[in-house]
Design an enzyme around this catalytic site. Structure first.
Site, short mmCIF file in Angstrom:
data_model
loop_
_atom_site.label_atom_id
_atom_site.label_comp_id
_atom_site.label_asym_id
_atom_site.label_seq_id
_atom_site.Cartn_x
_atom_site.Cartn_y
_atom_site.Cartn_z
N SER A 247 -0.22 -1.24 -6.25
CA SER A 247 -0.18 -2.45 -6.89
C SER A 247 0.42 -1.91 -8.46
CB SER A 247 -1.46 -2.86 -7.26
OG SER A 247 -2.16 -3.78 -6.11
N LYS B 185 -14.36 -8.11 -7.66
CA LYS B 185 -13.87 -9.07 -8.54
C LYS B 185 -12.96 -10.07 -7.85
CE LYS B 185 -10.66 -8.37 -12.59
NZ LYS B 185 -10.12 -7.38 -13.34
N ASP B 186 -12.31 -10.03 -6.67
CA ASP B 186 -11.47 -10.78 -5.91
C ASP B 186 -12.65 -12.02 -5.45
OD1 ASP B 186 -9.11 -9.73 -6.59
OD2 ASP B 186 -8.98 -9.06 -4.50
N GLU C 275 4.92 -33.93 -1.04
CA GLU C 275 3.58 -33.52 -1.74
C GLU C 275 4.22 -32.62 -2.98
OE1 GLU C 275 0.36 -33.26 0.70
OE2 GLU C 275 1.40 -34.80 0.05
N HIS D 142 1.01 -1.26 -0.14
CA HIS D 142 -0.03 -0.09 -0.08
C HIS D 142 0.70 1.12 -0.01
CE1 HIS D 142 -4.33 -1.48 0.74
NE2 HIS D 142 -3.67 -2.39 0.10
#
Lengths: 422, 256, 190
Positions: A219, A243-244, A287, A215
């Protein structure tokens, strides 16, 4: 002593905010915060990771109320969760599968950062914190994998802790210290449980730092150019939140298919055999999300060398912001670098397959070439290409890029919401 | 286009990760005959009649050597036994309890809430009684073996004469599907090893399949519940995603 | 700061590009409602996992052999993690319990409503005040109270020979669990 001049009208919110301006802070960072308006769905994977972390902490706390970290009881206590605890099967399968899906989301997040140059100046700190988060994730994932105390748990614990024995002189004392004994046993399981409970909260703390640093700079975006004015950005809420959440829902559908219909697909049958310190399973693999690292470990035919290579492969990510010498962030404008990037992606996938297969014949050669390219990409290609490659011309601004090819010039604005709605 | 690219990229990432898991699995095991199971697939459910037959096979044959230590008698309710039947089944086994008022341990008939009584007191005794081999606990055996039910059915019917040149040690048996091909368990299932009350013809394969279904159930008694909930959750998520997408379109339409 | 920043400086509401306002508001409302329902449904498994598990519920009843408990004696057994008093009452105790008038009681209940067989008194041994276990306070023991029943060491609640509250802060009589005599000498609790 003056109070903080809160702008909120609701008396209760105003009273709190005047004394602890957390509402103003949240409003500033999660409502008004300006996001580039051209971000694509790859930018949702950070938020997806965050939501999965919350889901894992939630399910993990419930599971910890039922689980017993004792070598004699651990396996049966997990089965007790699966059989008798109300919705225990759901919580446990959610927790186990969310682990894999957390890694998947974070891998997409990392490769997105690599492709669009999100690690470059001025976002180095975000990237460094991100690599730290990834390390914490790996540690947490490994510790959690040990807890059901099946055969794979036990032997994963044995193999991974033994990595430290590769170091001369201090190696063996470190391993004994990690174990709290002379083999992986009850003290090991007990401390692994304590640490597995602790680390996710450390992870959460570093996530907050990661976001705080983000922040400061704002972005990145697919063009890798800065926001030049209000026409280039949208407020975080509601544009990006919606959107997220949409992206997260779609991701949850995929997650649910595994969770409900093939919950053991990404696990290993041997982990349903209680740990037996006298018998190692015939075929032992980590894994899937650790397989490329495992391939690098085995690519070097030397115990210390392999261990160092594996650690170096992760640590090199810390200095990536200084290895890439390019002044242009996004690979959209750097075709040659972009080609090398996709080769790098393919390389990581090949390394994954190398890790899944027995180290014989072609897989040995493939893992060595793969390791070579892995380091070559970071240590040779990125420093060189940044100097050599002439990037294509950048658009003047984000909005110009979106609107080019005609269309209305005026972009509609965002909401005029009263703050109380926050 | 950007959206398309993102989706393709994400889909590729998913495919690759699960590819890893697939390769890691494919590396092991021998080709097993594939049976048809009522419980396979998202909409498959345990065939309770078959599972009850499988319980009969387990009780009359397997239970002589194999324990089912994580399973309680009450779990039999889940494959359609009535409460009275379960009580009767439980009462036929003796379980140690105590100490009583005199400080002595004593034996009593098992009750519904007891775990299945083990055939041997401990692993050492089990080994002594079985030529040195330890019959594994069968509670989660279907989840603990590659191939699951298919493996169980194949193993139980996979006995044959060893091929020329393959020497089988004393007290071991040749089996086509056991890793390494020599197994400590002799062939236990033959045609008519049990008599089914429902008239099903008890071939060796039928018995093997029935007991595999029973073992599939006990490995995860909640599996039917899980799949049923899964269908509902996914339907919900599809609807909610659709709504979220509509909201997102609506909102962003004002920008582009 | 009554409005948030406008990306374009134009003061239009989000989504003004298409659809009428009421349809849009309905869409947002419906989505919010469905999302809230989903989050609510997700919360239930978390909450329910803290309720008693199936194996705990399966142990909800116990059988007790009471053949050896002589008149004037009591045994304490554990049921659902709680003490249960099984007292073989003497004729005197039964008489005392039956002769109490309702107006003398804080929580009036006839003795006959609290026993199946007068000689067997079965009680949950938890004081209804704050959960301590009362001690039997019959005539031959330390005898702190006046009612020859139970005396709670925490705050001095006194119960009579039927386990009814007679004095002290407890509001209710000692509880009677669900039980049944399987035989004359075997009682099933729960």
């Amino acid at each position: 002593m003056a109070l903080y001049p809160s702008k909120f009208k609701n008396p209760l919110i105003n009273w709190i905010d005047s004394r602890l301006p957390i509402v103003t802070l949240m409003h500033h960072e999660y409502i008004e915060f300006q996001m580039p308006r051209n971000i694509n769905y790859l930018w949702a994977f950070g938020a997806i990771g965050m939501l999965l972390l919350m889901l894992m902490i939630g399910t993990g706390i419930m599971l910890a109320m039922q689980y017993t970290p004792n070598t004699g009881l651990a396996f049966a206590s997990v089965e007790h969760i699966m059989r008798d605890v109300n919705f225990g099967w759901l919580l446990r399968y959610m927790h186990a599968n969310a682990g894999a899906f957390f890694f998947l989301a974070i891998y997409v997040h990392i490769f997105r950062g690599l492709y669009y140059g999100s690690y470059q100046k001025p976002r180095e700190m975000i990237w460094i914190l991100g690599v730290l988060l990834y390390l914490l994730m790996m540690a947490t994932g490994f510790l959690g994998y040990v807890l059901p105390w099946g055969q794979m748990s036990f032997w994963a614990a044995t193999v991974i802790t033994n990595l430290f024995s590769a170091f001369p002189v201090v190696g063996d004392p470190i391993v004994t210290w990690l174990w709290g004994g002379f083999s992986v046993d009850n003290p090991t399981l007990n401390r692994f449980f304590a640490l597995h409970y602790l680390l996710p909260f450390v992870l959460l703390g570093v996530v907050i730092l990661h976001v705080a640093a983000l922040h400061i700079t704002g972005s990145n975006n697919p063009l890798g150019i800065d926001i030049k004015g209000p026409q280039d950005s949208v407020p975080f809420h509601p544009y990006v939140t919606i959107k997220d959440i949409f992206a997260f829902c779609v991701y949850l559908i995929l997650f649910s298919v595994f969770l409900f219909f093939m919950p053991n697909y990404m696990g290993h049958p041997d982990n349903y055999i209680p740990a037996n310190p006298l018998v190692t399973p015939a075929h032992i693999v980590p894994e899937w999300y650790f397989l490329p690292w495992y391939a690098i470990l085995r690519a070097i035919p030397d115990k210390l060398g392999g261990t160092l290579a594996m650690f170096a492969a992760v640590l090199v990510l810390f200095v990536l912001p200084w290895l890439d010498t390019s002044k242009v962030k996004s690979m959209v404008f750097k075709p040659l670098t972009r080609f090398c990037f996709w080769l790098f992606v393919a390389d990581c996938i090949i390394l994954g397959f190398c890790g899944a297969n027995n180290p014989e014949g072609i897989w040995v050669i493939a893992s060595r070439l793969g390791t070579l390219y892995y380091f070559g990409y970071f240590l040779v290609l990125l420093p060189l290409l940044g100097k050599i490659e002439q990037p294509k011309p950048l658009p003047a601004s984000i909005s110009e890029s979106i609107l080019k090819g005609g269309g209305s010039v005026h972009a509609h604005g965002a909401t005029a919401q009263p703050m109380e709605k926050a | 286009m950007r959206t398309m690219k993102s989706i393709i990229f994400a889909a590729a990432a998913v495919a690759v990760s699960f590819g890893f898991a697939e390769v890691a699995k494919a590396n092991e095991g021998i080709e097993l005959p594939q049976q048809i199971w009522a419980q396979s697939g998202p909409f498959g459910r345990i065939d309770k009649t078959q599972a009850r037959r499988g319980f009969q096979v387990f009780k009359e044959i397997c239970a002589n050597c194999h324990s089912l230590g994580l399973v309680s008698y009450r779990n039999l309710r889940g494959i359609g036994f009535t409460e009275d039947q379960v009580k009767e089944i439980a009462a036929s086994a003796q379980v140690q309890d105590g100490p009583n008022d005199q400080g002595e341990m004593f034996m009593r008939p098992a009750i519904q809430s007891d775990r299945f009584v083990k055939p041997f007191e401990n692993d050492k005794k089990a080994r002594v009684a079985n030529n040195g081999s330890l019959p594994p606990d069968l509670s989660v055996i279907v989840k603990a073996r590659h191939g699951g039910e298919d493996y169980i059915a194949a193993l139980l019917t996979g006995y044959a004469d060893a091929p020329a040149g393959f020497s089988v040690p004393d007290g071991k048996y040749y089996n086509k599907y056991f890793p390494g091909n020599t197994v400590g368990m002799p062939q236990m299932l033959f045609d008519d090893s049990v008599t089914y009350a429902d008239g099903t013809k008890a071939t060796a394969l039928q018995e093997a399949k029935d007991v595999a279904v029973f073992l599939s159930y006990v490995a995860e008694p909640t599996q039917d519940e899980r799949k049923a909930l899964g269908v509902k959750v996914i339907l919900f998520l599809v609807v909610f995603s659709g709504l979220m997408y509509a909201c997102k379109r609506q909102l962003w339409a004002g920008l582009h | 700061m009554s409005t948030i920043a406008h990306p374009s400086g134009a003061g239009t509401a989000p989504g003004d590009g298409g659809g009428d306002a009421s349809r849009r508001n309905f869409l947002y409302l419906a989505t919010t409602a469905v999302g809230a329902a989903g989050v609510g449904a997700l919360a239930w498994p978390f909450i329910d996992s803290m309720n008693p598990a199936a194996d705990t519920l399966a142990l909800a009843s116990i059988e007790v052999d009471i053949a050896s408990v002589k008149p004037g004696e009591q045994i304490v057994v554990t049921w659902q993690g709680k003490p249960v008093f099984i007292r073989h009452r003497t004729p005197d105790e039964i008489k005392a319990a039956e002769s109490v008038k309702p107006e003398e009681m804080k929580d009036p209940q006839p003795d006959s409503a609290r026993v199946q067989k007068p000689e067997w008194l079965i009680l949950i041994g938890i004081c209804t005040h704050l959960g301590c276990v009362p001690n039997f306070d019959g005539q031959n023991s330390s005898h702190l109270g006046q009612f020859n029943g139970w005396f709670c060491p925490c705050h001095g609640s006194q119960y009579d020979t039927s386990g009814r509250i007679r004095k002290g802060p407890a509001p209710k009589n000692l509880g009677v669990p669900k039980y049944a005599f399987l035989k004359d000498t075997v009682v099933k609790i729960g």
